[in-house]
Enzyme design. Sequence first.
Site, short mmCIF file in Angstrom:
data_model
loop_
_atom_site.label_atom_id
_atom_site.label_comp_id
_atom_site.label_asym_id
_atom_site.label_seq_id
_atom_site.Cartn_x
_atom_site.Cartn_y
_atom_site.Cartn_z
N GLU A 1 21.09 11.05 -86.87
CA GLU A 1 20.07 12.14 -87.52
C GLU A 1 21.05 12.01 -88.14
O GLU A 1 22.06 11.34 -88.29
CB GLU A 1 19.84 13.43 -86.54
N HIS B 1 18.74 22.53 -78.03
CA HIS B 1 18.35 20.92 -78.75
C HIS B 1 17.15 20.36 -77.58
O HIS B 1 16.75 19.89 -78.23
CB HIS B 1 19.28 20.33 -79.49
N GLY C 1 30.48 17.60 -85.67
CA GLY C 1 30.89 18.69 -84.93
C GLY C 1 29.88 17.60 -82.91
O GLY C 1 30.47 17.51 -81.92
N GLU D 1 23.13 16.00 -80.84
CA GLU D 1 21.75 16.59 -79.19
C GLU D 1 20.76 14.97 -78.35
O GLU D 1 20.03 15.88 -78.08
CB GLU D 1 20.75 17.61 -79.42
N GLU E 1 23.70 23.01 -78.61
CA GLU E 1 23.28 21.48 -78.05
C GLU E 1 22.83 21.28 -76.82
O GLU E 1 21.93 20.47 -77.21
CB GLU E 1 24.62 20.08 -77.90
#
Length: 1053
Positions: free
Chosen positions: A298, A471, A432, A435, A468
């Site tokens: 991503e 998500h 950090g 997902e 996460e």
Amino acid sequence: MEPHTHFIEQRASLPRNMIENTMFEEEPDVVDLAKDSTAFPALEPDEVVYEPRSSRLLVRGLGENDLDDEEEDYESSARLLGMSFMNRSSTHNSSSSPYNRQAPPRLCSCPSARMLVVGVFILVLVASMAMALYFLPGCTFTKAGCGKANSSIPMEPSYPNSTNGELFPWNELRLPASVRPVNYDLSLTPNLTSMTFTGRTVINMTILHDTKRIVLHSSELIITKATFQDKSVEVKVLEYKPWQQIAVSFLEDLKVGQVCVLTLDYAANLSHTYDGFYNSSYNDKTGAKRVLAATQFEPQAARKAFPCFDEPAFKATFLVRITREPGYITLSNMPQAKTTTLPSGLLEDEFEQTAVNMSTYLVAFIVANFTSITRNVSNTLVSVYSVPEKKEHTHYALDTASTLLHFYNTFFHIDYPLRKLDLVAIPDFLAGAMENWGLITFRETSLLVGNQSSPLDKQLIANVVAHELAHQWFGNLVTMRWWNDLWLNEGFATYWQYTSLMTEFPQLDLDNVFLGVRFKAMAKDSLNSSHPVSVSSQVTTPEQVSEMFDSVTYEKGASLLLMLKTTLPDGQFRKGIIKYLDNYRGSNTVTEDLWNSLTQVGQESVSDMMRTWTLQNGFPLVTVSRKGDIHAHTHSHTLTHTHALSRTRTLMHAHTRSHSHIHTHTFRPTFLCVLLSLWHIPVTYVNDNCSSAPSCRQIFTLRNKTATLNVSDSVKWLKLNYMNTGFYIVHYGDEGWATLIDALKTDINTLTPHDRASLIHNIFALSRLGRVSFRQVLNLLDYTTNETETAPLTEALSQLSSVYRLLDKRQEQRLLARMKVYIWGHFGQLMDSQDWGEEESVSRQELRSVLLEMACSLGRQNCTDQATALYDQWTNSNQTKQIPGDLQQVVFSTAAQADLRWLSLMEAYSSTTYDSEKRKILQALASTQDPRSIVWILSTGLEGGIIQTQELPLVISTVSDGFAGHLLVWDFVKENWDRIIEKFPVGSYPIQSIIKSTTSQFSTQTHLEEVQGFFSSLKERGSQMRSVQESLETIRLNQLWMDRNLPTLRIWL
């Protein structure tokens, strides 16, 4: 994706030493909080007229036709917010400000109406003739005249040249919609010795429109062979590298409904940055170097690992095979189906085909030697992976993920659709967390925590895990159609992380953190250089896409969802969300799809209200004033792109009056905004008769410029925006503020802690607008001598810290000394009373860390003595005598100011195995004021090795906070810019952070011109980033604040 878990880390580091977004501003009549180069014209704020006795509240606002001139247009909310939650900035107004409205000059005479009409007609006629002559082709006035156009030949589109010199058959950044992938069959063979890999991608696709081309993405891949349909027939692949696209052309049309297969063999290097299929390493407990390969796709890096249709809307299924050496394991989105031993002795792991269609950015695979712990939750095998040495640090993450998975399954009425869910801690990971469906990847500091770690450390882990997991529904199951609606992923994940944790883990006290997040979002959204939550204009280039990952998308998105939830009737929000997920599972959506789903389960259109919040920058100011029997609120907002530049020019023009040598330069805006009318504001309020209980809350929706609210005769005051759940700020007028301040001094508990924090936040914002004097700010803060709650004290210290740091960079030593006296007078007793032992309450830990970090950073003797004593006990016991987790940062940072202790901290950094502790030590090392140590730590962070390069933004940010380092680090960034953008993509969150932290505390004309000149020189290497526009705006606002407020502060403090 969690961008470096910024929302928690910055909360925990008060006093906030970075003045990032703009702080004080000029006197605006307007509350338009606009951002980026897309700032909008400011509108006159709302006024609410209020008086007891048959009282009515009149809410009055000004529309676009009420704006006078450019000076008024400029009064933007950038001035409105600044020192909010994350690194606030500053700027303010004085009575001599060139922005103050001037009385119109007297005119000698007025022309008659007839003269005006005739004059205007003549001017229009002359202008029209001049334009017509100007736009006529030059051949019009030649003897030969102009040739006749051949209308029978249509204009051919212009195509770029591919790498081999042939025309590339596509000329847009976005892919054509004529072909849709159905399934990918991926085979990859990474070599962790040579750091290369080979692959084969077989793409099954269907034709949606007749076409002679297939265009897809590929970046840094060498295509060695390509076949179409019959694998014996090779086809030519054309490549256009600037757009990271490849194409195959055909002589005849591929027909609608046709099913095709394209097979591509390729080779590539494992990426040396943190995206695509990249290599990583760490040292095990013996000191031996271990290597691994992991992915981060991503937003647009799947194309670096395999050729694909790398846009969110091109969902497909995936079957993955990975070849590995026997000493490693492999992981991917789905469970492993089988392992085959190859003749070479290598092993090929094949994974089940994905049970769901998913976007390419969610594909993931890892080759490493990790170990795991597992648990079965609702027919899903939940596992947490780490390097073997840190296996004992995975238990809290497993417990948290198991609880939250059950919560989300139940709350959304849709079960997590895969049979397994892996959470993997990667030693070298930039974001950090990420997902990826079924294979969530984390930084070690975002997933691993020891049993003896503090509740604050566990709070961080819980936040990231909750984000996460949310998500898996918002982003994975239902995905935004394009990156301009990224908030549908990130805003929802941010909202649900707090909502789920406040429900399942109330002991973590996340309500205070969520309040700080909302303040942080307003600070960002107060800048003219901000952008709407849902961007209606183009977001196409990789830089534009990367810059969508910011506080507006995450925190403002979550804030708007909270406001909507508290506005709708009970249950409607949850029903609408469930309907949204059910209607669009497996599909892609735009923002309007969400509003439609919420409207379908209610009585009124949600879209009418929420479009006013998501399609324009900024937020409203509601002004409450008391006039006889009438109480009036006003709010009016017009947002247009054209005024973004005019506001910048106004601000620059003001400075030219005192700095005639200024060079005016405006960066090209990134976003355009549609013209909207007023916000629809769900105004909540309480009064002195009932002010703290949730049952006291009343609500009405302010849709017009003016609204009237009747209140009882006995009402003495109103407090708007109960619990600060609305995304707006409030001005009560001089009398209203005085009444509220008196009420707090009489009974501090007359308002909730969140409402007290909201008042502090709002009055600092209003002082930047020039709406209230700084004396009124200090009048409100006088009540804080009796304050003991975390939220209001945290906000007050954050605001004061931002002012202090700004003054520090200007070397205002006398004023700094006075400000210390002021802080000691208001908070010194509370600072000295803090206990340095273990504390169970998370809220008390938050407060204690804020108070003591402020005290020690300002050199309060009692604090520095206690911190030094704790550090010495820790080192003398060979680190066996633990320092409470919430005190580690202040203890380490205090110790780092002494040379010998700095060296011992460096040794501890190299030896500690606790990731949260390691990061606190690194921040402490970077807080040193010794120039030689600063230069060393910056260089080491850039090189990688002892300090991982992923930590460079943190190092830069921390060094920027100190006086000794803020100029050194700016020079370091300028000199090493090209190396920095090799490691972090232009526009990415780390680059945004580096720009803000190194420039946000500048407040002089010299620095403004220097920053402007440097970024202008970068051209395609970063000059057009929105964060550059933010930095220039912040410096200008800081400069205004300093010019206007230094004399005042010298008198008042």
